[in-house]
Write a protein that holds these residues in place. Structure first.
Motif, PDB file in Angstrom:
ATOM      1  N   MET A   1       0.815  -1.190   0.000  1.00 22.79           N
ATOM      2  CA  MET A   1       0.000   0.000   0.000  1.00 22.79           C
ATOM      3  C   MET A   1       0.865   1.263   0.000  1.00 22.79           C
ATOM      4  SD  MET A   1      -3.301   0.930   1.799  1.00 22.79           S
ATOM      5  CE  MET A   1      -3.757   2.498   2.375  1.00 22.79           C
ATOM      6  N   LEU A   2       1.984   1.201   0.679  1.00 20.77           N
ATOM      7  CA  LEU A   2       2.858   2.358   0.757  1.00 20.77           C
ATOM      8  C   LEU A   2       3.595   2.601  -0.558  1.00 20.77           C
ATOM      9  CD1 LEU A   2       4.263   4.552   2.454  1.00 20.77           C
ATOM     10  CD2 LEU A   2       5.968   2.841   3.022  1.00 20.77           C
ATOM     11  N   GLY A  40      19.930  -5.409  13.628  1.00 19.11           N
ATOM     12  CA  GLY A  40      21.091  -5.821  12.836  1.00 19.11           C
ATOM     13  C   GLY A  40      20.732  -6.646  11.614  1.00 19.11           C
ATOM     14  N   LEU A  41      19.463  -7.016  11.465  1.00 19.90           N
ATOM     15  CA  LEU A  41      19.029  -7.783  10.304  1.00 19.90           C
ATOM     16  C   LEU A  41      19.179  -6.924   9.048  1.00 19.90           C
ATOM     17  CD1 LEU A  41      17.601 -10.526   9.562  1.00 19.90           C
ATOM     18  CD2 LEU A  41      15.528  -9.155   9.423  1.00 19.90           C
ATOM     19  N   THR A  42      19.836  -7.453   8.055  1.00 17.77           N
ATOM     20  CA  THR A  42      20.106  -6.660   6.853  1.00 17.77           C
ATOM     21  C   THR A  42      18.916  -6.684   5.891  1.00 17.77           C
ATOM     22  OG1 THR A  42      21.046  -8.524   5.664  1.00 17.77           O
ATOM     23  CG2 THR A  42      22.560  -7.190   6.982  1.00 17.77           C
ATOM     24  N   ASP A  43      19.001  -5.816   4.903  1.00 19.26           N
ATOM     25  CA  ASP A  43      17.953  -5.776   3.887  1.00 19.26           C
ATOM     26  C   ASP A  43      17.981  -7.009   3.001  1.00 19.26           C
ATOM     27  OD1 ASP A  43      20.358  -5.051   2.744  1.00 19.26           O
ATOM     28  OD2 ASP A  43      19.444  -3.683   1.307  1.00 19.26           O
ATOM     29  N   VAL A  44      19.081  -7.757   3.041  1.00 21.75           N
ATOM     30  CA  VAL A  44      19.170  -8.999   2.274  1.00 21.75           C
ATOM     31  C   VAL A  44      18.086  -9.961   2.732  1.00 21.75           C
ATOM     32  CG1 VAL A  44      20.623 -10.989   1.762  1.00 21.75           C
ATOM     33  CG2 VAL A  44      21.638  -8.731   1.911  1.00 21.75           C
ATOM     34  N   ALA A  45      17.909 -10.093   4.026  1.00 22.62           N
ATOM     35  CA  ALA A  45      16.915 -11.016   4.570  1.00 22.62           C
ATOM     36  C   ALA A  45      15.496 -10.554   4.269  1.00 22.62           C
ATOM     37  CB  ALA A  45      17.105 -11.137   6.077  1.00 22.62           C
ATOM     38  N   MET A  46      15.308  -9.269   4.101  1.00 25.32           N
ATOM     39  CA  MET A  46      13.957  -8.760   3.886  1.00 25.32           C
ATOM     40  C   MET A  46      13.544  -8.748   2.421  1.00 25.32           C
ATOM     41  SD  MET A  46      13.756  -5.838   6.872  1.00 25.32           S
ATOM     42  CE  MET A  46      13.333  -4.593   5.793  1.00 25.32           C
ATOM     43  N   TYR A  47      14.480  -8.527   1.495  1.00 24.49           N
ATOM     44  CA  TYR A  47      14.104  -8.307   0.104  1.00 24.49           C
ATOM     45  C   TYR A  47      14.633  -9.336  -0.890  1.00 24.49           C
ATOM     46  CZ  TYR A  47      13.014  -3.753   2.053  1.00 24.49           C
ATOM     47  OH  TYR A  47      12.521  -2.741   2.823  1.00 24.49           O
ATOM     48  N   CYS A  48      15.551 -10.199  -0.499  1.00 20.70           N
ATOM     49  CA  CYS A  48      16.171 -11.139  -1.435  1.00 20.70           C
ATOM     50  C   CYS A  48      15.173 -12.214  -1.857  1.00 20.70           C
ATOM     51  CB  CYS A  48      17.399 -11.778  -0.801  1.00 20.70           C
ATOM     52  SG  CYS A  48      18.365 -12.731  -1.973  1.00 20.70           S
ATOM     53  N   ARG A  49      15.102 -12.477  -3.156  1.00 19.34           N
ATOM     54  CA  ARG A  49      14.186 -13.494  -3.674  1.00 19.34           C
ATOM     55  C   ARG A  49      14.807 -14.876  -3.692  1.00 19.34           C
ATOM     56  NH1 ARG A  49      13.915 -10.013  -7.853  1.00 19.34           N
ATOM     57  NH2 ARG A  49      12.576  -8.285  -7.415  1.00 19.34           N
ATOM     58  N   LYS A  50      16.123 -14.968  -3.510  1.00 19.10           N
ATOM     59  CA  LYS A  50      16.798 -16.262  -3.531  1.00 19.10           C
ATOM     60  C   LYS A  50      17.035 -16.803  -2.126  1.00 19.10           C
ATOM     61  CE  LYS A  50      19.099 -15.246  -7.852  1.00 19.10           C
ATOM     62  NZ  LYS A  50      20.374 -14.985  -8.518  1.00 19.10           N
ATOM     63  N   ALA A  51      16.628 -16.074  -1.104  1.00 18.72           N
ATOM     64  CA  ALA A  51      16.835 -16.511   0.269  1.00 18.72           C
ATOM     65  C   ALA A  51      15.862 -17.627   0.629  1.00 18.72           C
ATOM     66  CB  ALA A  51      16.662 -15.330   1.228  1.00 18.72           C
ATOM     67  N   LEU A  53      13.963 -17.812   3.369  1.00 17.29           N
ATOM     68  CA  LEU A  53      12.732 -17.198   3.840  1.00 17.29           C
ATOM     69  C   LEU A  53      12.487 -15.939   3.019  1.00 17.29           C
ATOM     70  CD1 LEU A  53      10.430 -16.886   5.925  1.00 17.29           C
ATOM     71  CD2 LEU A  53      12.013 -15.549   7.293  1.00 17.29           C
ATOM     72  N   ARG A  54      11.464 -15.969   2.197  1.00 19.22           N
ATOM     73  CA  ARG A  54      11.149 -14.829   1.353  1.00 19.22           C
ATOM     74  C   ARG A  54       9.957 -14.083   1.933  1.00 19.22           C
ATOM     75  NH1 ARG A  54      10.448 -18.457  -3.122  1.00 19.22           N
ATOM     76  NH2 ARG A  54      12.244 -19.700  -2.707  1.00 19.22           N
ATOM     77  N   LEU A  55      10.196 -12.863   2.346  1.00 17.58           N
ATOM     78  CA  LEU A  55       9.107 -12.036   2.854  1.00 17.58           C
ATOM     79  C   LEU A  55       8.424 -11.330   1.684  1.00 17.58           C
ATOM     80  CD1 LEU A  55      10.913 -10.438   5.906  1.00 17.58           C
ATOM     81  CD2 LEU A  55       9.281 -12.306   5.932  1.00 17.58           C
ATOM     82  N   PRO A  56       7.138 -11.088   1.762  1.00 12.58           N
ATOM     83  CA  PRO A  56       6.439 -10.424   0.653  1.00 12.58           C
ATOM     84  C   PRO A  56       6.616  -8.909   0.686  1.00 12.58           C
ATOM     85  CG  PRO A  56       4.881 -11.007   2.338  1.00 12.58           C
ATOM     86  CD  PRO A  56       6.215 -11.534   2.796  1.00 12.58           C
ATOM     87  N   LEU A  57       7.849  -8.471   0.788  1.00  9.52           N
ATOM     88  CA  LEU A  57       8.159  -7.041   0.834  1.00  9.52           C
ATOM     89  C   LEU A  57       8.876  -6.660  -0.451  1.00  9.52           C
ATOM     90  CD1 LEU A  57       9.550  -6.835   4.463  1.00  9.52           C
ATOM     91  CD2 LEU A  57       7.258  -6.261   3.715  1.00  9.52           C
TER      92      LEU A  57
END
Length: 172
Positions: A1-2, A40-51, A53-57
């Motif tokens: 939404m944002l 300390g969690l990086t943006d890699v964990a939040m946005y990477c599609r190959k990780a 755990l893939r978050l819908p962000l």
């Protein structure tokens, strides 16, 4: 939404990529607080599609880059002769240049076209539905360039994850 509310001004106005990175950092901080994850969690964990755990962000910086690349591709392929002769410039700052990114993506797609279809999974030869750069037309080429820029951003995130000993364990 944002993102849709934020994306239009980023696309229309000449905003440099460092400003978008600052906005991304602020949103990352708020998102981490909202999710309850450590700072300390990086943006890699939040946005990477190959990780794992893939978050819908979605990354605002990635959407900004793809939007600017889409805009440049649309202006280059525009059929009006006035727009073709003028070739408006798209300013994105000193850190990231949209023209260089689009040219790099096009060259990468041409190389993939020359290499041909390769085996990437267990399905067997000829099972891929890959589109070829040489046979693509207007919108298909634009979409392929955008997808290639997304892949470059994702590979940048994976490189960052490999450099981190604890959070990049999933890459081993």
């Amino acid at each position: 939404m944002l993102i849709p509310k934020l994306f239009w001004p980023l696309l229309v106005y000449e905003i440099c990529s460092t400003t978008v990175e600052a906005i991304q950092a602020k949103i990352n901080k708020l998102t981490r607080r909202w999710l309850g994850v450590p700072p300390g969690l990086t943006d890699v964990a939040m946005y990477c599609r190959k990780a794992k755990l893939r978050l819908p962000l979605k990354s605002i910086l990635e959407e900004y880059k793809c939007g600017k690349a889409r805009l440049l591709s649309m202006l280059e392929d525009y059929e009006d002769p006035v727009v073709k002769t003028v070739q408006p410039t798209i300013k994105t700052g000193r850190k990231w240049k949209v023209v260089e990114a689009v040219d790099e993506a096009k060259e990468c797609l041409k190389v993939k076209d020359v290499i041909g279809q390769t085996q990437t999974d267990r399905k067997g030869l000829g099972s891929s539905t890959a589109k070829w750069w040489s046979k693509a037309e207007g919108k298909e080429k634009r979409d392929m360039v955008i997808n290639e820029i997304r892949l470059n951003e994702d590979s940048r995130r994976v490189q960052k994850a490999v450099q981190q000993p604890q959070q990049g364990q999933w890459t081993n």
